[in-house]
Scaffold this motif. Structure first.
Motif, mmCIF file in Angstrom:
data_model
loop_
_atom_site.group_PDB
_atom_site.id
_atom_site.type_symbol
_atom_site.label_atom_id
_atom_site.label_comp_id
_atom_site.label_asym_id
_atom_site.label_seq_id
_atom_site.Cartn_x
_atom_site.Cartn_y
_atom_site.Cartn_z
ATOM 1 N N LEU A 228 38.585 43.842 35.859
ATOM 2 C CA LEU A 228 38.471 42.406 35.551
ATOM 3 C C LEU A 228 39.041 42.195 34.332
ATOM 4 O O LEU A 228 38.922 42.770 33.147
ATOM 5 C CB LEU A 228 36.919 41.963 35.659
ATOM 6 N N LEU A 229 39.883 41.159 34.075
ATOM 7 C CA LEU A 229 40.335 40.462 33.086
ATOM 8 C C LEU A 229 39.735 39.121 32.421
ATOM 9 O O LEU A 229 39.621 38.309 33.478
ATOM 10 C CB LEU A 229 41.968 40.302 33.120
ATOM 11 N N LEU A 230 39.181 39.156 31.391
ATOM 12 C CA LEU A 230 38.436 38.083 30.705
ATOM 13 C C LEU A 230 39.309 37.280 29.581
ATOM 14 O O LEU A 230 39.747 38.205 29.045
ATOM 15 C CB LEU A 230 37.061 38.290 30.277
ATOM 16 N N ASP A 231 39.181 36.080 29.596
ATOM 17 C CA ASP A 231 39.844 35.431 28.514
ATOM 18 C C ASP A 231 39.176 34.288 28.226
ATOM 19 O O ASP A 231 38.786 33.171 28.736
ATOM 20 C CB ASP A 231 41.651 34.949 28.981
ATOM 21 N N GLN A 232 38.655 34.380 26.774
ATOM 22 C CA GLN A 232 37.632 33.430 26.325
ATOM 23 C C GLN A 232 36.575 33.152 27.364
ATOM 24 O O GLN A 232 36.059 31.992 27.770
ATOM 25 C CB GLN A 232 38.465 32.254 26.129
ATOM 26 N N GLY A 233 36.048 34.173 27.895
ATOM 27 C CA GLY A 233 34.800 34.225 28.847
ATOM 28 C C GLY A 233 35.199 33.775 30.367
ATOM 29 O O GLY A 233 34.146 33.677 31.134
ATOM 30 N N SER A 234 36.229 33.521 30.423
ATOM 31 C CA SER A 234 36.792 33.023 32.102
ATOM 32 C C SER A 234 37.351 34.343 32.574
ATOM 33 O O SER A 234 38.351 34.909 32.103
ATOM 34 C CB SER A 234 37.708 31.882 31.975
ATOM 35 N N LEU A 235 37.067 34.589 33.853
ATOM 36 C CA LEU A 235 37.601 35.478 34.619
ATOM 37 C C LEU A 235 39.065 35.064 35.190
ATOM 38 O O LEU A 235 39.049 33.928 35.822
ATOM 39 C CB LEU A 235 36.717 35.949 35.837
ATOM 40 N N ILE A 236 40.072 35.678 34.707
ATOM 41 C CA ILE A 236 41.412 35.414 35.108
ATOM 42 C C ILE A 236 42.172 36.419 36.069
ATOM 43 O O ILE A 236 43.111 36.076 36.530
ATOM 44 C CB ILE A 236 42.369 34.950 34.043
ATOM 45 N N GLU A 237 41.821 37.526 36.117
ATOM 46 C CA GLU A 237 42.178 38.567 36.975
ATOM 47 C C GLU A 237 41.128 39.547 37.542
ATOM 48 O O GLU A 237 40.317 39.893 36.671
ATOM 49 C CB GLU A 237 43.515 39.361 36.355
ATOM 50 N N SER A 238 41.447 40.015 38.733
ATOM 51 C CA SER A 238 40.542 40.879 39.220
ATOM 52 C C SER A 238 41.293 41.818 40.488
ATOM 53 O O SER A 238 41.979 41.252 41.193
ATOM 54 C CB SER A 238 39.183 40.340 39.893
ATOM 55 N N GLY A 239 41.077 42.985 40.211
ATOM 56 C CA GLY A 239 41.876 43.820 41.247
ATOM 57 C C GLY A 239 41.991 45.198 40.816
ATOM 58 O O GLY A 239 41.083 46.003 40.073
ATOM 59 N N SER A 240 42.928 45.975 41.244
ATOM 60 C CA SER A 240 43.271 47.284 40.795
ATOM 61 C C SER A 240 43.513 47.529 39.447
ATOM 62 O O SER A 240 43.997 46.442 38.712
ATOM 63 C CB SER A 240 44.636 48.046 41.481
ATOM 64 N N PRO A 241 43.320 48.564 38.607
ATOM 65 C CA PRO A 241 43.431 48.770 37.400
ATOM 66 C C PRO A 241 44.970 48.276 36.849
ATOM 67 O O PRO A 241 45.198 47.713 35.853
ATOM 68 C CB PRO A 241 43.231 50.252 36.895
ATOM 69 N N LYS A 242 45.959 48.913 37.470
ATOM 70 C CA LYS A 242 47.239 48.688 37.332
ATOM 71 C C LYS A 242 47.624 46.917 37.398
ATOM 72 O O LYS A 242 48.425 46.533 36.625
ATOM 73 C CB LYS A 242 48.373 49.235 38.371
ATOM 74 N N GLU A 243 47.213 46.385 38.273
ATOM 75 C CA GLU A 243 47.546 44.968 38.437
ATOM 76 C C GLU A 243 47.019 44.240 37.525
ATOM 77 O O GLU A 243 47.359 43.364 36.828
ATOM 78 C CB GLU A 243 46.704 44.379 39.797
#
Length: 334
Positions: free
Chosen positions: A121-136
């Motif tokens: 999961l990728l978080l930016d300033q507390g917001s989830l902006i991406e979820s998926g495989s590690p590579k993605e």
């Protein structure tokens, strides 16, 4: 970890383990394992406020893994550990994964994400902006770092609008059709330079996509400049099929003198090396970037541009063969 800085390491082990739900008898039973894993010696009976950050993390991690968690949250904890301690921690992670323990790994170390995680999961300033495989998710994180969103591939057949100023007569012969390029590459940048094409070539100039370990090969890339760019950095990176960075270099690392290029300039960059990767399948990425006003600017980045294979007649462990010469000598007589 919730350690009290005035308490000793031993006292904090009992306090922290009790907070995590263990009875004193259970803590007594696992204390030796905790102390052995932390490996801080006599400091276990010194106040925690005397600890270095590395010692603190060692003890906190040792407690966390010995209370038999169902979910383990690791928040940048390994950034201060030495290599031996980190190896011990990752061995424990693998053991937990085999037992079905959920591990939430909070980190900026993208190589660890691609190597150990099954989802990211990728978080930016507390917001989830991406979820998926590690590579993605790692690809999305890299785009976020340079402040650029993915763009459609530019036409690789673009022609320069002014004569090349490189000083060399760069061949205009196209490489299209010589290589199988990844149609799902991750490409982005501000477009002031375009990586038109790239690939592997043997010493005699033959295009190849299967390499022989130990052979000399050239990695070539052609770049068209659409604007004035001062001292660009040209780079390549090789990953395994899971997206783990294995090796790579760039003109800046190698202290290759950089020039100023203008709109319409077309250049060819050649990286020449002995190829020592072990047999397997890999991905290669290319980039053209630079430093402008203290900022790192990506002109064109082509992640996972194409796959390639390496074949070998010899075997070794890992990604690289160090080409060891082995000598066995008898030094005693029985």
């Amino acid at each position: 970890a919730g350690f009290n800085p005035e308490f000793t390491g031993r006292e904090n082990v009992y306090l922290n383990a009790a907070i995590l739900g263990l009875r004193k008898e259970e803590i007594d039973g696992c204390f030796d394992d905790i102390a052995e894993f932390a490996d801080i010696g006599d400091f276990i009976d010194q106040p925690v406020k005397m600890y270095s950050s590395g010692m603190y993390v060692r003890l906190a991690f040792a407690v966390a893994i010995n209370v038999k968690p169902d979910i383990l949250i690791v928040d940048e904890a390994l950034a201060v550990g030495d290599a031996v301690f980190q190896a011990k921690c990752f061995a424990k992670f693998r053991e937990f994964q085999e037992r079905g323990v959920t591990i939430v790994f909070v980190t900026h170390a993208i190589d660890l994400i691609t190597k150990y995680c099954s989802r990211a999961l990728l978080l930016d300033q507390g917001s989830l902006i991406e979820s998926g495989s590690p590579k993605e998710v790692v690809d999305a994180y890299n785009r976020l770092l340079v402040g650029s969103s993915a763009r459609k591939a530019v036409a690789s057949a673009s022609e320069p609008q002014s004569p090349a100023r490189t000083g060399d007569a760069v061949s205009r012969e196209k490489w299209h059709g010589l290589f199988t390029v990844n149609p799902n590459e991750n490409r982005y940048g501000d477009g002031r330079a375009e990586i038109l094409e790239a690939g592997f070539f043997t010493e005699d100039g033959s295009a190849v996509q299967t390499l022989v370990k130990g052979d000399i090969c050239e990695i070539r890339m052609r770049i068209l400049f659409n604007d004035t760019v001062v001292e660009p950095i040209m780079a390549y990176t090789i990953k395994d099929i899971k997206g783990f960075d294995i090796t790579g270099t760039n003109t800046w690392f190698q202290n290759v003198p950089a020039d100023t290029y203008y709109r319409g300039d077309l250049i060819e960059v050649i990286f020449r090396q002995v190829f020592l990767l072990n047999a397997g399948s890999y991905l290669i990425s290319f980039g053209c970037a630079g430093h402008e006003g203290g900022k790192y600017v990506v002109y064109d980045r082509r992640y996972d541009y194409m796959g390639f294979d390496v074949v070998s007649e010899t075997r070794s462990v890992g990604f690289f063969d160090l080409e060891s010469e082995i000598t066995v000598r008898k030094i005693t007589n029985e």
